[in-house]
Scaffold this motif. Structure first.
Motif, PDB file in Angstrom:
ATOM      1  N   GLY A  14      39.882  33.205  57.993  1.00 54.62           N
ATOM      2  CA  GLY A  14      41.255  32.747  58.040  1.00 54.62           C
ATOM      3  C   GLY A  14      41.574  31.587  57.119  1.00 54.62           C
ATOM      4  O   GLY A  14      42.723  31.171  57.024  1.00 54.62           O
ATOM      5  N   GLU A  15      40.585  31.059  56.430  1.00 54.83           N
ATOM      6  CA  GLU A  15      40.791  29.890  55.576  1.00 54.83           C
ATOM      7  C   GLU A  15      41.213  30.261  54.156  1.00 54.83           C
ATOM      8  O   GLU A  15      42.110  29.669  53.589  1.00 54.83           O
ATOM      9  N   GLU A  16      40.503  31.218  53.571  1.00 52.13           N
ATOM     10  CA  GLU A  16      40.785  31.640  52.195  1.00 52.13           C
ATOM     11  C   GLU A  16      40.272  33.063  52.002  1.00 52.13           C
ATOM     12  O   GLU A  16      39.235  33.290  51.386  1.00 52.13           O
ATOM     13  N   PRO A  17      40.962  34.037  52.532  1.00 53.84           N
ATOM     14  CA  PRO A  17      40.480  35.407  52.376  1.00 53.84           C
ATOM     15  C   PRO A  17      40.407  35.809  50.902  1.00 53.84           C
ATOM     16  O   PRO A  17      41.312  35.498  50.128  1.00 53.84           O
ATOM     17  N   ALA A  18      39.324  36.474  50.547  1.00 51.59           N
ATOM     18  CA  ALA A  18      39.195  37.002  49.192  1.00 51.59           C
ATOM     19  C   ALA A  18      40.233  38.104  48.999  1.00 51.59           C
ATOM     20  O   ALA A  18      40.712  38.698  49.960  1.00 51.59           O
ATOM     21  N   THR A  19      40.564  38.356  47.773  1.00 48.45           N
ATOM     22  CA  THR A  19      41.510  39.440  47.502  1.00 48.45           C
ATOM     23  C   THR A  19      40.705  40.672  47.125  1.00 48.45           C
ATOM     24  O   THR A  19      40.110  41.294  47.990  1.00 48.45           O
ATOM     25  N   GLU A  20      40.624  40.999  45.870  1.00 48.72           N
ATOM     26  CA  GLU A  20      39.846  42.177  45.491  1.00 48.72           C
ATOM     27  C   GLU A  20      38.490  41.829  44.888  1.00 48.72           C
ATOM     28  O   GLU A  20      37.758  42.712  44.472  1.00 48.72           O
ATOM     29  N   ASN A  21      38.124  40.576  44.854  1.00 49.79           N
ATOM     30  CA  ASN A  21      36.860  40.152  44.251  1.00 49.79           C
ATOM     31  C   ASN A  21      35.998  39.394  45.249  1.00 49.79           C
ATOM     32  O   ASN A  21      36.495  38.847  46.226  1.00 49.79           O
ATOM     33  N   LEU A  22      34.714  39.353  44.960  1.00 46.45           N
ATOM     34  CA  LEU A  22      33.775  38.610  45.792  1.00 46.45           C
ATOM     35  C   LEU A  22      33.533  37.226  45.199  1.00 46.45           C
ATOM     36  O   LEU A  22      33.692  37.010  44.008  1.00 46.45           O
ATOM     37  N   TRP A  23      33.116  36.309  46.046  1.00 50.55           N
ATOM     38  CA  TRP A  23      32.853  34.945  45.626  1.00 50.55           C
ATOM     39  C   TRP A  23      31.419  34.794  45.137  1.00 50.55           C
ATOM     40  O   TRP A  23      30.540  35.583  45.463  1.00 50.55           O
ATOM     41  N   GLU A  24      31.182  33.737  44.417  1.00 46.19           N
ATOM     42  CA  GLU A  24      29.828  33.429  43.971  1.00 46.19           C
ATOM     43  C   GLU A  24      28.956  32.974  45.134  1.00 46.19           C
ATOM     44  O   GLU A  24      27.787  33.325  45.224  1.00 46.19           O
ATOM     45  N   LEU A  25      29.510  32.203  46.040  1.00 46.23           N
ATOM     46  CA  LEU A  25      28.787  31.711  47.209  1.00 46.23           C
ATOM     47  C   LEU A  25      29.401  32.296  48.471  1.00 46.23           C
ATOM     48  O   LEU A  25      30.625  32.369  48.584  1.00 46.23           O
ATOM     49  N   PRO A  26      28.596  32.704  49.428  1.00 47.28           N
ATOM     50  CA  PRO A  26      29.138  33.281  50.659  1.00 47.28           C
ATOM     51  C   PRO A  26      30.058  32.334  51.429  1.00 47.28           C
ATOM     52  O   PRO A  26      30.922  32.776  52.154  1.00 47.28           O
ATOM     53  N   ASP A  27      29.865  31.044  51.239  1.00 50.74           N
ATOM     54  CA  ASP A  27      30.729  30.065  51.915  1.00 50.74           C
ATOM     55  C   ASP A  27      31.557  29.276  50.905  1.00 50.74           C
ATOM     56  O   ASP A  27      31.833  28.096  51.092  1.00 50.74           O
ATOM     57  N   ALA A  28      31.994  29.941  49.860  1.00 54.98           N
ATOM     58  CA  ALA A  28      32.737  29.276  48.780  1.00 54.98           C
ATOM     59  C   ALA A  28      33.972  28.549  49.292  1.00 54.98           C
ATOM     60  O   ALA A  28      34.334  27.503  48.763  1.00 54.98           O
ATOM     61  N   ASN A  29      34.602  29.095  50.323  1.00 54.25           N
ATOM     62  CA  ASN A  29      35.801  28.453  50.837  1.00 54.25           C
ATOM     63  C   ASN A  29      35.516  27.088  51.468  1.00 54.25           C
ATOM     64  O   ASN A  29      36.446  26.335  51.723  1.00 54.25           O
ATOM     65  N   ARG A  30      34.263  26.750  51.668  1.00 52.15           N
ATOM     66  CA  ARG A  30      33.900  25.457  52.271  1.00 52.15           C
ATOM     67  C   ARG A  30      33.078  24.580  51.335  1.00 52.15           C
ATOM     68  O   ARG A  30      32.680  23.488  51.717  1.00 52.15           O
ATOM     69  N   GLU A  31      32.822  25.028  50.135  1.00 52.80           N
ATOM     70  CA  GLU A  31      31.885  24.351  49.233  1.00 52.80           C
ATOM     71  C   GLU A  31      32.518  23.427  48.205  1.00 52.80           C
ATOM     72  O   GLU A  31      31.807  22.779  47.476  1.00 52.80           O
TER      73      GLU A  31
END
Length: 138
Positions: free
Chosen positions: A101-118
């Protein structure tokens, strides 16, 4: 075969059921399983399944181990385990990228699994390396 003997001599623990290889993390199990160099395949497979179960169906690999995790599970006939991992939406999981609920990805994946908190460093939001699971699905 010399390289696999040297690898097993260095990292395989024939008497340590919790570690089996090196530190006992999933990557340490997945890579030798995927390479087919494990002296006791049943023991290593069991350790991998126990690790996943102990983490309530989650992985603890990085990008490299994640790439081979689903191949190893497929070779073991553990398709339900693989699909369970891919169905998770809590952290850490691929589903978390999209369901948090903090920063849902759109059509791509992040570099870090917890990128929204890093924070802002090393946090690409367009990082295809985690998408290796798609080859398992196909």
């Amino acid at each position: 075969m010399i390289a696999s003997k040297e690898f097993n001599d260095a990292f395989y623990s024939p008497t340590n059921n919790s570690a089996v290889y090196d530190n006992g993390l999933q990557t340490a199990l997945v890579l030798p399983l995927s390479l087919g160099i494990v002296p006791d395949k049943i023991r290593a497979e069991s350790a991998l399944i126990n690790s996943i179960k102990g983490l309530q169906g989650h992985y603890n690999t990085g990008i490299i181990g994640f790439r081979w995790l689903f191949d190893a599970l497929s070779d073991m006939g553990e398709h339900n385990t693989a699909l369970n991992i891919l169905s998770k939406t809590d952290y850490p999981s691929i589903g978390y990228y999209f369901a948090n609920g903090e920063e849902p990805a759109t059509e791509n994946l992040w570099e870090l699994p917890d990128a929204n908190r890093e924070g802002t460093g090393m946090n690409s939001r367009n990082h295809h390396m985690w998408s290796s699971y798609s080859s398992y699905l196909i």
